[in-house]
Every structure is written in structure tokens, then in C-alpha cells.
Design a protein around this motif. Sequence first.
Motif, PDB file in Angstrom:
ATOM      1  N   UNK A   1       0.834  -1.208   0.000  1.00 10.37           N
ATOM      2  CA  UNK A   1       0.000   0.000   0.000  1.00 10.37           C
ATOM      3  C   UNK A   1       0.867   1.256   0.000  1.00 10.37           C
ATOM      4  N   UNK A   2       1.917   1.269   0.827  1.00 11.52           N
ATOM      5  CA  UNK A   2       2.804   2.434   0.878  1.00 11.52           C
ATOM      6  C   UNK A   2       3.456   2.687  -0.472  1.00 11.52           C
ATOM      7  N   UNK A   3       3.831   1.624  -1.160  1.00  4.77           N
ATOM      8  CA  UNK A   3       4.409   1.776  -2.504  1.00  4.77           C
ATOM      9  C   UNK A   3       3.402   2.395  -3.464  1.00  4.77           C
ATOM     10  N   UNK A   4       2.140   1.975  -3.354  1.00  3.21           N
ATOM     11  CA  UNK A   4       1.097   2.525  -4.230  1.00  3.21           C
ATOM     12  C   UNK A   4       0.866   4.015  -3.956  1.00  3.21           C
ATOM     13  N   UNK A   5       0.866   4.383  -2.680  1.00  2.00           N
ATOM     14  CA  UNK A   5       0.696   5.801  -2.318  1.00  2.00           C
ATOM     15  C   UNK A   5       1.839   6.622  -2.891  1.00  2.00           C
ATOM     16  N   UNK A   6       3.032   6.098  -2.749  1.00  2.00           N
ATOM     17  CA  UNK A   6       4.211   6.802  -3.274  1.00  2.00           C
ATOM     18  C   UNK A   6       4.148   6.941  -4.790  1.00  2.00           C
ATOM     19  N   UNK A   7       3.649   5.901  -5.457  1.00  2.00           N
ATOM     20  CA  UNK A   7       3.620   5.885  -6.923  1.00  2.00           C
ATOM     21  C   UNK A   7       2.488   6.724  -7.509  1.00  2.00           C
ATOM     22  N   UNK A   8       1.330   6.734  -6.848  1.00  2.00           N
ATOM     23  CA  UNK A   8       0.144   7.358  -7.448  1.00  2.00           C
ATOM     24  C   UNK A   8      -0.304   8.660  -6.769  1.00  2.00           C
ATOM     25  N   UNK A   9      -0.084   8.746  -5.454  1.00  2.00           N
ATOM     26  CA  UNK A   9      -0.625   9.902  -4.726  1.00  2.00           C
ATOM     27  C   UNK A   9       0.432  10.971  -4.480  1.00  2.00           C
ATOM     28  N   UNK A  10       1.595  10.561  -4.014  1.00  2.00           N
ATOM     29  CA  UNK A  10       2.647  11.520  -3.652  1.00  2.00           C
ATOM     30  C   UNK A  10       3.432  11.974  -4.867  1.00  2.00           C
ATOM     31  N   UNK A  11       2.720  12.500  -5.850  1.00  2.00           N
ATOM     32  CA  UNK A  11       3.357  13.012  -7.067  1.00  2.00           C
ATOM     33  C   UNK A  11       2.746  14.369  -7.395  1.00  2.00           C
ATOM     34  N   UNK A  12       3.456  15.198  -8.142  1.00  2.00           N
ATOM     35  CA  UNK A  12       2.890  16.508  -8.509  1.00  2.00           C
ATOM     36  C   UNK A  12       1.768  16.353  -9.541  1.00  2.00           C
ATOM     37  N   UNK A  13       0.888  17.333  -9.595  1.00  2.00           N
ATOM     38  CA  UNK A  13      -0.230  17.283 -10.546  1.00  2.00           C
ATOM     39  C   UNK A  13       0.240  17.264 -11.991  1.00  2.00           C
ATOM     40  N   UNK A  14       1.440  17.746 -12.225  1.00  2.00           N
ATOM     41  CA  UNK A  14       1.959  17.752 -13.601  1.00  2.00           C
ATOM     42  C   UNK A  14       2.139  16.336 -14.134  1.00  2.00           C
ATOM     43  N   UNK A  15       2.225  15.362 -13.234  1.00  2.00           N
ATOM     44  CA  UNK A  15       2.382  13.970 -13.653  1.00  2.00           C
ATOM     45  C   UNK A  15       1.047  13.223 -13.709  1.00  2.00           C
ATOM     46  N   UNK A  16      -0.063  13.923 -13.466  1.00  2.00           N
ATOM     47  CA  UNK A  16      -1.393  13.302 -13.515  1.00  2.00           C
ATOM     48  C   UNK A  16      -2.092  13.702 -14.812  1.00  2.00           C
ATOM     49  N   UNK A  17      -2.969  12.827 -15.260  1.00  2.00           N
ATOM     50  CA  UNK A  17      -3.813  13.169 -16.403  1.00  2.00           C
ATOM     51  C   UNK A  17      -4.911  14.125 -15.943  1.00  2.00           C
ATOM     52  N   UNK A  18      -5.614  14.716 -16.891  1.00  2.00           N
ATOM     53  CA  UNK A  18      -6.718  15.617 -16.542  1.00  2.00           C
ATOM     54  C   UNK A  18      -7.803  14.871 -15.757  1.00  2.00           C
ATOM     55  N   UNK A  19      -8.080  13.633 -16.175  1.00  2.00           N
ATOM     56  CA  UNK A  19      -9.091  12.841 -15.468  1.00  2.00           C
ATOM     57  C   UNK A  19      -8.666  12.566 -14.028  1.00  2.00           C
ATOM     58  N   UNK A  20      -7.395  12.289 -13.832  1.00  2.00           N
ATOM     59  CA  UNK A  20      -6.896  12.018 -12.482  1.00  2.00           C
ATOM     60  C   UNK A  20      -6.948  13.262 -11.607  1.00  2.00           C
ATOM     61  N   UNK A  21      -6.654  14.411 -12.198  1.00  2.00           N
ATOM     62  CA  UNK A  21      -6.737  15.676 -11.450  1.00  2.00           C
ATOM     63  C   UNK A  21      -8.175  15.947 -11.036  1.00  2.00           C
ATOM     64  N   UNK A  22      -9.112  15.728 -11.958  1.00  2.00           N
ATOM     65  CA  UNK A  22     -10.525  15.949 -11.640  1.00  2.00           C
ATOM     66  C   UNK A  22     -11.021  14.985 -10.569  1.00  2.00           C
ATOM     67  N   UNK A  23     -10.555  13.742 -10.655  1.00  2.00           N
ATOM     68  CA  UNK A  23     -10.966  12.750  -9.673  1.00  2.00           C
ATOM     69  C   UNK A  23     -10.432  13.098  -8.285  1.00  2.00           C
ATOM     70  N   UNK A  24      -9.168  13.507  -8.211  1.00  2.00           N
ATOM     71  CA  UNK A  24      -8.584  13.892  -6.931  1.00  2.00           C
ATOM     72  C   UNK A  24      -9.303  15.108  -6.356  1.00  2.00           C
ATOM     73  N   UNK A  25      -9.688  16.037  -7.246  1.00  2.00           N
ATOM     74  CA  UNK A  25     -10.410  17.219  -6.790  1.00  2.00           C
ATOM     75  C   UNK A  25     -11.770  16.833  -6.208  1.00  2.00           C
ATOM     76  N   UNK A  26     -12.464  15.897  -6.861  1.00  2.00           N
ATOM     77  CA  UNK A  26     -13.763  15.459  -6.366  1.00  2.00           C
ATOM     78  C   UNK A  26     -13.630  14.766  -5.009  1.00  2.00           C
ATOM     79  N   UNK A  27     -12.616  13.949  -4.865  1.00  2.00           N
ATOM     80  CA  UNK A  27     -12.384  13.269  -3.587  1.00  2.00           C
ATOM     81  C   UNK A  27     -12.103  14.284  -2.488  1.00  2.00           C
TER      82      UNK A  27
END
Length: 463
Positions: free
Chosen positions: A200-226
Motif C-alpha cells: 500500500x505504501x508503494x502505491x501511495x508513493x507511486x500514485x498519490x505523492x506526485x505533482x499534478x503535472x504527472x497526472x492526467x486531466x481525469x486524475x486531477x478531476x478525480x482527486x479534486x472530487x475526492x
Amino acid sequence: MRNNSNDNKSNQSSGGEDHHSQESSISTPESRFNQTLRNVQGLLKGRSMPGKVLLTRRSELVDQSNTQEPALNYARSFSYNDAETSVSISKALEEAFESPSEPNANESVNKLKISTSNVENTSKGPQKSVIGARATDSARVMKFTKVLSGTTVILEKLRELAWSGIPPYMRPDVWRLLLGYAPSNSDRREGVLRRKRLEYLDCVSQYYDIPDTERSDDEINMLRQISVDCPRTVPDVSFFQQEQVQKSLERILYTWAIRHPASGYVQGINDLVTPFLVVFLSEYLDGSVDSWSISDLSSDQISTVEADCYWCLSKLLDGMQDHYTFAQPGIQRLVFKLKELVRRIDEPVSRHVEEQGLEFLQFAFRWFNCLLIREIPFQLISRLWDTYLAEGDALPDFLVYIFASFLLTWSEELKKLDFQELVMFLQHLPTHNWTDQELEMVLSRAFMWHSMFNSSPRHLATG
């Protein structure tokens, strides 16, 4: 607690269709079934439900300016002593319906009459405070201890015990086992949990603890909704308003959504994390949830709790994948089954709701989406989820029976309300004073109706 030996009762479904016949004789198997069913329905009328409904009738717009909560008295005809005796009613029903044509059928019906009589008698006596007694009874604690102390936990025995409630201090271990997150073999358990928590910690590091510049638009919108939904989660419980708690919710939900692209994040999943969060935090924090502060925990402890929540949420939703995919077809299917089951159990309520133009989907969708978390006091949710998790793969279908029992808690009241009043009532259900007793009654009725109807292939037919 669940007894699957009732599967041979499918040929009895026709007995539940003629709820309103007035035959006085019960000399034939079919009429005995009808009479027994009527007796039980008369005894158990009247108890539970919640939901948020659309304020529009099927094809007409309701003037919301005139929408006011009706000044009605929604009293519940329920004895606080009914929960225990309702179990004996269930057992008597199972025997009465399993083989009504056999000589011992009359004996079973007599047992049912004795059980219902006991309910009526105890309801007139002094009320006793037995909240949570079934889960903390010393004999039950010993049974849990025996099952959990084995080298290999026998999950079927654990499910039978857990169905009626788990002692709170055992709940974290039992939930992990019931969901298959922790292996039943005690020798492997510690190693598997350590590995999954690191994953789980590896997944958080890989997917969550990254800058928005590395996320797709859909991922940014999803994180904003959450991030918008987390502060709205269980607003009545102050603990969930702590910033660190909301950050933990955000990490869990976003990581889960990224790793489950078929559904992604769907509003309502945020509610499903909260029982896990409270139960796994209870291993580190004492006292009432309202007095907790997550800042009292170390970062390692918080990571452990988050990981357990993440994996248990994943296991839970694996069993209901189409509930959160596009258009949520799984929920729509279960709402339809709920409508048909209510029609079979309490046709007058079903007919009245239909005549008023209220669709079941309008109020029951949220029940299935959030598993009743928004409808009953939060302190009862863990007890409710003991039964949920004990059901295992059968949970989605059993939810139909729980929600039918929940709705028909207020059978008599619902039949007196017009469309607008139904809407207001279902949005503001009188559950805020509920205790374990009311919840036990809902679950006992659900078990009874499941025993009666689930193996009957025609009980949900539309004809």
C-alpha cells in the motif's frame, strides 16, 4: 447464523402470493403456510428506513416552496425487548416453512405461536438495558476466542458467530479474516499483513505523492472530487472533521480509484471507508470516537491503519464490482429486487408508494450506494457491518432483505403519507435515537424473510 438448509422450499413460493385471503381453516399445507405468514406479518409490522429522494413525481414537478416536513407523530410500535425473541420466531418459521405437509408442521406452527406470544408478553414488562449484550456475552466471547486461537481459523464458524455481532476489541482481527485480507493460517498472518501494508505504501508513493503535472486531466478531476467529498463524510461525527483524518481518507480513496479504473471514484465510496477507519483505529485509540485525535498516532501507525482500510475496502468492493461501474447496474438490479420483495411481503405499502408516484430508485439508491451509513446513527454501523461481512459473497442479495426490513419498520406510517410527505419522511427518518435493539430487530426480520423467500424462484417475479 445463516442457514442454507432452506433451499428446498422453492415449491412454497405460491403460498406467499395470497396475503389477503380470509380462510379460517389451516387444514391444508398451503393454507397453513398462508395463515402462518399472515400471523408473522401482523406481528412484525412497522419498523425501519431512510433515504434521499428526488423531489419530483414521475412526470410532474413539485413546488419546493411548499415542501415542509409534516407535523405528524411517527411513533414506532416496537418493544425494546423484541430483538432476542425475534430470533426464536425466525427458527420457528424455518421449521414451519421447511415441510408444512409433514406431521410436525403443526408443532412448528405452535412453536411460532408461543414465540410470538412471548414477544407480546415481554413488550408489556419492564424494559431492560441489554444493548450489545449478544456481542459481549461471556459465552460468545469464549466461542470467538476458541475459533480465533486455532492454528487455522475455520471461517464458516467465524461467520456464524460474527453474524450476530462481534466483541468490539476482537472486531479488527475478525474483519480482516472475514474479508480474506488476513489469511486464516496464523503462521502466515503476520508476514502477509506486513507485505500488504508495504505494498500500500508503494502505491501511495507511486500514485498519490506526485505533482499534478504527472497526472492526467481525469486524475486531477478525480482527486479534486475526492478532496471535496472528504469533508462531507459523516459530518455528524467530529472526528472525521480533523484535517489529518480527511487526508487519510483522500489517500485511501485516490489510491483505490487509480488501481480500479473500471469504476474509478464514485461518490458514496468515501462513506464505505469510514467503518474500517474507526475499527482499525480502535486498536490504537481508546474511549469514544468523539474524543479521538489522530495526531496521537505515529506516522507508522497511521500508515498501518490506512493500509488495512485500503485492502479491506478493496476486498469488500470486489464482491460488488458492478455497483460502482458506469450507470451502477448492480445497484439498479438490487433496487428492482427490493421493490418486488416489498410487494410480496407488504402489498399495501407497495401499492400505496406506487399510487403516490414514488419510485423505489428515488429513495433506495442511496441505501445500496452507501450501505445505510447515512441513514442510521454512526455508532451502530460497526454492528451492522459485522453482519454484512459475515455474509461474504452473499452480501449483495442479502442487502435486499435488510433494506426491505428497514423500510417496513414504518409500514403503517408510510401508508398514511402522500407523495410530498413520503419524500420528507424518507429524507428525515426517525432513527437518531436508535440503539442496538432496533438494529437487531431489522436484522432478525431480514434473516426470517430470507429463510422464507430466498429459495423460491417466483418470489421476485413481476407477473
